[in-house]
Design a protein around this motif. Sequence first.
Motif: not given
Length: 367
Positions: A59-61, A65-67, A72, A75, A78, A81
């Motif tokens: 979960d990006p939140d 990880w980020q899209s 999109q 993943m 990030n 992080s």
Amino acid sequence: MRMNVRRDHLLEDSVDAVMSLSRKDMRKLWRFEFIGEAGIDAGGLAREWFQLVTDEIFDPDMGFWQSSETNQMCMQINPASQMIHEDFKVYYRFLGRVMGKALFDRQLVAGHMVQFIYKHMLGWPIQFKDIRDSDEELYFNLKQLTELAANGEDLEMLCLDFTTTVEVMGAKQAIELVDGGADIEVTNDNFPEYLEACMKYRMIGRVKEQLNELLLGFFDVIPEPLLTIFDFQELELLMCGLPEIDMQDWQDHTEYSGDYENIGGEYPTCQWFWEVVGEFDQETKARLLQFVTGTSGVPSRGFGVLQGNDGNVRKFTIHGVSVGTCLYPRAHTCFNRIDLPMYETKEELKEKLKLAVTMCASGFDIE
């Protein structure tokens, strides 16, 4: 091995449990129990645990990880992080172990990663074109510089040095690609070294600690030599599962361009394409999706909401080209587009399409 976790503290309990195990314990049979819930794990609880825990950590939140900027549905790690989580290394090592255990036990995980991470897991070399999956703007900038250098243009006129600018928590920061990079001017002579330095930083350097922990965790379960039988697309399919592909939905939400724009799906070559794809088995259909979109994942709401690199809806597109332009089908993953030559027979289309998809998985370019 019995794994007792609380559903409302799933990730933290799971991290504590998995990271307390030895490498030998990672290959033992695990039985799961959600504390306070009745239920005997005959396989169903394990499947639920793998799905829930990977869904949460991807979960990006959460900040790990980020899209991907170009897809999109994929993943990527990030880079920020390590600033968000003090113990970030533990979580990446944990996820690597979970992914390795999932592969070992034939379970599935929730997140589709960018393709070059699967290449890292297999020990495959990273190629220049892999940058496009992570940063399309950088890819085209470097490609343009490469063309200028090939044409004999003087790169010193661009006043470049061995640094790159990144955004960290909203603030821009200059990063040296090599020691003393700020004082090294890019010239035609050292341009190959500059290109390599840019690729190493973008694909490894900026997430080196996270990537190392992810791979170490994965290899805690799966010995690296055993992975030589897989290609990177097959590894994604094994870990994320074969998608349920609705052929009618796929066909209904496909657009046509180029030489197919006027009559679209009525063109014989397009009709043959759908007939051939319909004859493919589930795995080959998934590999075709990987070839064109960069991932085997299908949006939960169907092909009608397939996204492009800009985050906007960009439907699957069949672009008509002459056989003289390209002999084999060619993919543009940022646009979910396949350039499909106007073949004269269905048999030729089938042969060339299967070869294009297969060669992409092997890491070779047939152009």
